[in-house]
Design a protein around this motif. Structure first.
Motif, PDB file in Angstrom:
ATOM      1  N   THR A   1      41.739  21.662 -68.055  1.00 35.15           N
ATOM      2  CA  THR A   1      40.496  21.659 -67.273  1.00 35.15           C
ATOM      3  C   THR A   1      40.331  20.338 -66.536  1.00 35.15           C
ATOM      4  N   LYS A   2      40.683  19.255 -67.203  1.00 30.58           N
ATOM      5  CA  LYS A   2      40.577  17.944 -66.570  1.00 30.58           C
ATOM      6  C   LYS A   2      41.531  17.840 -65.383  1.00 30.58           C
ATOM      7  N   ILE A   3      42.731  18.389 -65.531  1.00 33.60           N
ATOM      8  CA  ILE A   3      43.692  18.368 -64.429  1.00 33.60           C
ATOM      9  C   ILE A   3      43.195  19.250 -63.292  1.00 33.60           C
ATOM     10  N   ARG A   4      42.596  20.388 -63.628  1.00 29.94           N
ATOM     11  CA  ARG A   4      42.089  21.293 -62.584  1.00 29.94           C
ATOM     12  C   ARG A   4      40.948  20.666 -61.794  1.00 29.94           C
ATOM     13  N   LEU A   5      40.148  19.826 -62.430  1.00 30.79           N
ATOM     14  CA  LEU A   5      39.072  19.150 -61.705  1.00 30.79           C
ATOM     15  C   LEU A   5      39.643  18.213 -60.643  1.00 30.79           C
ATOM     16  N   PHE A   6      40.785  17.581 -60.941  1.00 28.33           N
ATOM     17  CA  PHE A   6      41.423  16.704 -59.961  1.00 28.33           C
ATOM     18  C   PHE A   6      41.904  17.494 -58.750  1.00 28.33           C
ATOM     19  N   ALA A   7      42.426  18.712 -59.002  1.00 26.89           N
ATOM     20  CA  ALA A   7      43.050  19.496 -57.946  1.00 26.89           C
ATOM     21  C   ALA A   7      42.136  20.576 -57.395  1.00 26.89           C
TER      22      ALA A   7
ATOM     23  N   GLY B   1      45.392  27.194 -52.448  1.00 30.52           N
ATOM     24  CA  GLY B   1      46.308  28.166 -53.018  1.00 30.52           C
ATOM     25  C   GLY B   1      46.653  27.879 -54.466  1.00 30.52           C
ATOM     26  N   SER B   2      47.946  28.080 -54.779  1.00 32.35           N
ATOM     27  CA  SER B   2      48.384  27.904 -56.160  1.00 32.35           C
ATOM     28  C   SER B   2      48.343  26.444 -56.595  1.00 32.35           C
ATOM     29  N   HIS B   3      48.228  25.537 -55.644  1.00 29.04           N
ATOM     30  CA  HIS B   3      48.154  24.117 -55.983  1.00 29.04           C
ATOM     31  C   HIS B   3      46.866  23.785 -56.729  1.00 29.04           C
ATOM     32  N   SER B   4      45.891  24.675 -56.664  1.00 21.81           N
ATOM     33  CA  SER B   4      44.655  24.437 -57.408  1.00 21.81           C
ATOM     34  C   SER B   4      44.458  25.427 -58.549  1.00 21.81           C
ATOM     35  N   ARG B   5      45.442  26.332 -58.759  1.00 21.57           N
ATOM     36  CA  ARG B   5      45.243  27.375 -59.766  1.00 21.57           C
ATOM     37  C   ARG B   5      46.268  27.339 -60.901  1.00 21.57           C
ATOM     38  N   LEU B   6      47.519  27.059 -60.573  1.00 23.58           N
ATOM     39  CA  LEU B   6      48.581  27.115 -61.574  1.00 23.58           C
ATOM     40  C   LEU B   6      48.807  25.724 -62.173  1.00 23.58           C
ATOM     41  N   THR B   7      48.860  25.678 -63.501  1.00 24.34           N
ATOM     42  CA  THR B   7      48.864  24.391 -64.198  1.00 24.34           C
ATOM     43  C   THR B   7      50.088  23.551 -63.848  1.00 24.34           C
ATOM     44  N   ARG B   8      51.282  24.140 -63.851  1.00 27.62           N
ATOM     45  CA  ARG B   8      52.487  23.368 -63.552  1.00 27.62           C
ATOM     46  C   ARG B   8      52.445  22.830 -62.120  1.00 27.62           C
ATOM     47  N   THR B   9      52.024  23.689 -61.206  1.00 28.04           N
ATOM     48  CA  THR B   9      51.954  23.268 -59.800  1.00 28.04           C
ATOM     49  C   THR B   9      50.895  22.193 -59.615  1.00 28.04           C
ATOM     50  N   ILE B  10      49.785  22.306 -60.334  1.00 25.25           N
ATOM     51  CA  ILE B  10      48.732  21.297 -60.248  1.00 25.25           C
ATOM     52  C   ILE B  10      49.266  19.942 -60.703  1.00 25.25           C
ATOM     53  N   ILE B  11      50.021  19.928 -61.792  1.00 28.90           N
ATOM     54  CA  ILE B  11      50.551  18.669 -62.308  1.00 28.90           C
ATOM     55  C   ILE B  11      51.495  18.034 -61.291  1.00 28.90           C
ATOM     56  N   GLN B  12      52.360  18.861 -60.672  1.00 31.06           N
ATOM     57  CA  GLN B  12      53.278  18.330 -59.660  1.00 31.06           C
ATOM     58  C   GLN B  12      52.516  17.777 -58.460  1.00 31.06           C
ATOM     59  N   GLN B  13      51.495  18.502 -58.026  1.00 30.76           N
ATOM     60  CA  GLN B  13      50.727  18.057 -56.864  1.00 30.76           C
ATOM     61  C   GLN B  13      49.910  16.802 -57.170  1.00 30.76           C
ATOM     62  N   LYS B  14      49.466  16.689 -58.416  1.00 28.68           N
ATOM     63  CA  LYS B  14      48.726  15.485 -58.803  1.00 28.68           C
ATOM     64  C   LYS B  14      49.632  14.261 -58.742  1.00 28.68           C
ATOM     65  N   ILE B  15      50.851  14.394 -59.262  1.00 23.00           N
ATOM     66  CA  ILE B  15      51.809  13.290 -59.205  1.00 23.00           C
ATOM     67  C   ILE B  15      52.095  12.926 -57.755  1.00 23.00           C
ATOM     68  N   ARG B  16      52.302  13.941 -56.931  1.00 24.80           N
ATOM     69  CA  ARG B  16      52.611  13.710 -55.522  1.00 24.80           C
ATOM     70  C   ARG B  16      51.444  13.024 -54.805  1.00 24.80           C
ATOM     71  N   ALA B  17      50.224  13.464 -55.104  1.00 20.07           N
ATOM     72  CA  ALA B  17      49.046  12.886 -54.462  1.00 20.07           C
ATOM     73  C   ALA B  17      48.850  11.431 -54.855  1.00 20.07           C
ATOM     74  N   LEU B  18      49.057  11.117 -56.127  1.00 20.44           N
ATOM     75  CA  LEU B  18      48.875   9.740 -56.582  1.00 20.44           C
ATOM     76  C   LEU B  18      49.955   8.814 -56.020  1.00 20.44           C
ATOM     77  N   VAL B  19      51.187   9.322 -55.884  1.00 23.86           N
ATOM     78  CA  VAL B  19      52.254   8.529 -55.276  1.00 23.86           C
ATOM     79  C   VAL B  19      51.916   8.238 -53.819  1.00 23.86           C
ATOM     80  N   SER B  20      51.438   9.259 -53.106  1.00 19.55           N
ATOM     81  CA  SER B  20      51.083   9.073 -51.698  1.00 19.55           C
ATOM     82  C   SER B  20      49.941   8.089 -51.547  1.00 19.55           C
ATOM     83  N   ALA B  21      48.958   8.176 -52.433  1.00 19.91           N
ATOM     84  CA  ALA B  21      47.812   7.274 -52.344  1.00 19.91           C
ATOM     85  C   ALA B  21      48.249   5.831 -52.561  1.00 19.91           C
TER      86      ALA B  21
END
Length: 124
Positions: free
Chosen positions: A15-21, A26-46
């Motif tokens: 739930t905490k990861i979903r709040l970030f995403a 699309g699936s970047h905000s719904r699927l747990t594995r994809t959310i984790i990958q997108q979170k890592i990618r977003a933090l690297v970009s930031a």
């Protein structure tokens, strides 16, 4: 065997990861594995773009200072101004010089003329 109910810790973590995403599409905000990958990618970009933003602002300040200094004197440039500032031990960073250049050009002209005048009187 009796049924063992899972605890709430894993659900709370997801739930905490979903709040970030929550703003992703699309699936970047719904699927747990994809959310984790997108979170890592977003933090690297930031992190990368914060460093890039510092570089871009420095380039902008240098461009502004150079434009104003070249207007004042034909044979004077940004690099000569910075060199003279260092020789005279005037501690003005590029951000402050750019603000002076935009808000009050005459003040920057006065600073550069004072530095150049002292330089020429020392040679003669």
């Amino acid at each position: 065997m009796t049924r063992i109910k899972r605890g709430y810790i894993a659900r709370r973590r997801r739930t905490k990861i979903r709040l970030f995403a929550s703003s992703f599409r699309g699936s970047h905000s719904r699927l747990t594995r994809t959310i984790i990958q997108q979170k890592i990618r977003a933090l690297v970009s930031a992190h990368r773009d914060r460093d890039k933003q510092k570089r871009n602002f420095r380039r902008l300040w240098i461009t502004r200072i150079n434009a104003v200094v070249r207007e004042g004197g034909v044979f004077y440039s940004y690099s000569k101004l910075i060199h003279d500032l260092y020789k005279k031990q005037l501690l003005l960073n590029r951000k402050i010089l750019a603000q002076i250049a935009i808000s009050n050009r005459n003040c920057l002209y006065m600073i550069s003329n004072e530095i150049r005048k002292k330089e020429y009187t020392g040679i003669i």
